[in-house]
Design a protein around this motif. Structure first.
Motif, short mmCIF file in Angstrom:
data_model
loop_
_atom_site.label_atom_id
_atom_site.label_comp_id
_atom_site.label_asym_id
_atom_site.label_seq_id
_atom_site.Cartn_x
_atom_site.Cartn_y
_atom_site.Cartn_z
N ILE A 189 -7.42 -4.64 3.62
CA ILE A 189 -6.33 -5.30 2.91
C ILE A 189 -6.42 -5.01 1.42
CG2 ILE A 189 -5.41 -7.56 2.22
CD1 ILE A 189 -6.19 -8.57 5.03
N GLY A 190 -7.65 -5.07 0.87
CA GLY A 190 -7.84 -4.76 -0.54
C GLY A 190 -7.42 -3.34 -0.88
N ILE A 191 -7.80 -2.39 -0.05
CA ILE A 191 -7.43 -0.98 -0.27
C ILE A 191 -5.92 -0.82 -0.16
CG2 ILE A 191 -7.64 1.36 0.64
CD1 ILE A 191 -10.51 0.57 1.52
N PHE A 192 -5.31 -1.51 0.80
CA PHE A 192 -3.86 -1.46 0.99
C PHE A 192 -3.14 -1.93 -0.29
CE2 PHE A 192 0.18 -3.38 2.14
CZ PHE A 192 0.74 -2.45 3.01
N LEU A 193 -3.64 -3.04 -0.87
CA LEU A 193 -3.01 -3.58 -2.07
C LEU A 193 -3.23 -2.69 -3.29
CD1 LEU A 193 -3.95 -7.36 -1.62
CD2 LEU A 193 -1.74 -6.28 -1.20
N MET A 194 -4.36 -1.95 -3.32
CA MET A 194 -4.65 -1.08 -4.46
C MET A 194 -4.02 0.30 -4.33
SD MET A 194 -8.64 -1.82 -5.45
CE MET A 194 -9.29 -1.44 -3.83
N ALA A 195 -3.54 0.64 -3.13
CA ALA A 195 -3.11 2.02 -2.85
C ALA A 195 -2.01 2.50 -3.81
CB ALA A 195 -2.64 2.14 -1.40
N LYS A 196 -0.94 1.73 -3.92
CA LYS A 196 0.19 2.16 -4.75
C LYS A 196 -0.14 2.10 -6.25
CE LYS A 196 5.19 1.62 -5.30
NZ LYS A 196 6.40 0.88 -4.82
N PRO A 197 -0.69 0.97 -6.77
CA PRO A 197 -0.99 0.94 -8.21
C PRO A 197 -1.98 2.01 -8.65
CG PRO A 197 -1.09 -1.27 -7.26
CD PRO A 197 -0.97 -0.31 -6.12
N ARG A 198 -2.90 2.39 -7.78
CA ARG A 198 -3.94 3.34 -8.17
C ARG A 198 -3.65 4.76 -7.66
NH1 ARG A 198 -9.74 0.61 -8.59
NH2 ARG A 198 -9.71 2.10 -10.32
N GLY A 199 -2.51 4.93 -7.00
CA GLY A 199 -2.10 6.25 -6.56
C GLY A 199 -3.01 6.87 -5.52
N LEU A 200 -3.43 6.07 -4.52
CA LEU A 200 -4.30 6.59 -3.48
C LEU A 200 -3.46 7.29 -2.42
CD1 LEU A 200 -6.71 3.53 -2.99
CD2 LEU A 200 -6.89 5.44 -4.60
N PRO A 201 -3.66 8.60 -2.20
CA PRO A 201 -2.81 9.34 -1.26
C PRO A 201 -3.13 9.01 0.20
CG PRO A 201 -4.55 10.75 -2.11
CD PRO A 201 -4.66 9.46 -2.85
#
Length: 426
Positions: A188-200
């Motif tokens: 869930i944490g990675i999901f929430l950080m994906a867009k703000p941090r540009g995780l492909p």
């Protein structure tokens, strides 16, 4: 006052970089001599020997060896490929894959450091190649590796069971749901950080890709089924399961042609070194534990806590604070060995279930694995990521919060951990 003085001396020895095993044993020796009880040092060899001869402890070297065999063979690569086909398309892409693959690998090795050092290198390389910043990638790997000792089998649970005489099978079952919750919280944490941090993310895998990767990973995926299934059905004990896990990893390595005969000597030597290091800590900590009981430290703490009128919840908060502080300076196994002789006498006083307490203690120790200056998972990941311990530890904060949230849930809602053991017992 004596308790505070003892642990202050221990921390000072650790701060000046005395090896953990030596610091633990030396602290007991110093206080025996300082208190005019040097004659009791004759018990040192006997207590050290008895601390390492329990049948349950035989599981530790075999689980270590099983993890090293799987890391050398192609097991970890196949697991990562299957996890990537399943969740690579989810926001956070390879970060999600790393958590899922660590959850799967957790059912085989039982060691956070083995997960970080073996599977972690594959995860980190794939994420960096896909465009992840090295620090972000390393933090995901370090956070995901802490799931290893919570989802069964688990080396810390084996050690906890050996010290407290609590059923290791019950501990294994109790760790399953909290371990899965850890993984979900991190995802869930990675999901929430994906867009703000540009995780492909990867393109969604089709059925053929999923089926192909599943077939390649089928036999590695069967390892936790065989290990946990055999333990819960009573077909073999946790100690015997460790031997079966080792043989299974050995057979898989040779069948996949990823393991050669020439690979065995260095694997055995590395496993021997890890086992000897851990057993030395266990040996000296057993003497330290006997020293604390001899000096009636647990009884003094019981008297003090009773006088304070501490509630069960208050006692748990005290335990959480103590373990979080010790986790910054001590290896998790050493924390078990130093504190459990005291805590195991206090838990019945407050009506705390020892199985659930083992899960809470293990979760707290996993937080310690991600906190400097002695975070073992941080050092394992830094050895290949080369991003700096302090930068890595700051990047791990979201995963620390995830583990802490699950810890609090298990501490104050014990049914989360105890539900599965109670179901299997019926």
């Amino acid at each position: 006052m004596l308790t505070l003085l003892i642990f202050s001396v221990l921390l000072v020895l650790l701060v000046i970089d005395v090896p953990i095993a030596v610091a633990i044993g030396l602290t007991a020796v110093i206080f025996f001599v300082a208190m005019g009880q040097g004659s009791f040092l004759v018990m040192l060899p006997q207590r050290m020997y008895s601390g390492t001869t329990g049948f349950t402890l035989l599981a530790i070297p075999f689980f270590i060896l099983a993890g090293n065999l799987m890391n050398t063979g192609g097991t970890t690569t196949r697991i990562f490929r299957f996890a990537r086909a399943l969740v690579g398309h989810v926001p956070g892409g390879l970060g999600q894959v790393s958590v899922v693959s660590s959850m799967i690998f957790s059912g085989m090795s039982g060691s956070a450091v083995a997960d970080a050092a073996g599977l972690g290198q594959i995860q980190h390389r794939a994420m960096v190649d896909a465009g992840y910043k090295p620090t972000i990638s390393a933090a995901i790997v370090a956070g995901a590796s802490t799931i290893g000792p919570v989802i069964p089998p688990s080396i810390p649970f084996v050690l906890y069971g050996a010290i407290t005489s609590v059923s290791v099978t019950q501990l294994f079952l109790a760790g399953a749901i909290p371990g899965v919750l850890m993984g979900i919280a991190m995802m869930i944490g990675i999901f929430l950080m994906a867009k703000p941090r540009g995780l492909p993310s990867d393109p969604r895998a089709n059925f053929v890709e999923i089926w192909t990767s599943f077939k390649a990973a089928f036999w590695p995926l069967m390892a936790p089924v065989i290990i946990i299934g055999g333990i819960t059905t009573g077909f073999f004990t946790p100690t015997e399961a460790s031997v079966i896990a080792t043989l299974y990893a050995l057979v898989l390595g040779f069948c996949y042609r990823d393991l050669k005969w020439r690979d065995l000597p260095p694997i055995l030597l590395a496993s021997l070194k890890q086992t000897c290091g851990l057993m030395f800590i266990i040996a000296t900590a057993n003497f330290f534990g006997w020293f604390t009981i001899f000096e009636r430290i647990p009884d003094q703490l019981i008297t003090q806590l009773t006088a304070m009128g501490a509630s069960p919840a208050g006692f748990l908060w005290i335990v959480i604070a103590i373990i979080l502080v010790l986790g910054c300076f001590l290896d998790g196994n050493a924390i078990f060995l130093i504190t459990l002789p005291i805590f195991m006498k206090l838990c019945p006083l407050y009506g705390i279930d020892m199985v659930n307490f083992g899960v809470v203690m293990t979760l707290l120790i996993m937080i310690g694995n991600l906190t400097p200056p002695v975070g073992m998972c941080l050092f394992a990941v830094e050895s290949f990521a080369k991003v700096g311990i302090w930068r890595l530890s700051l990047e791990c904060l979201p995963y620390l919060l995830a583990i802490f949230a699950v810890t609090l849930l298990c501490a104050f809602i014990p049914e989360i951990a105890l539900w599965l053991p109670s179901v299997m017992a019926n």
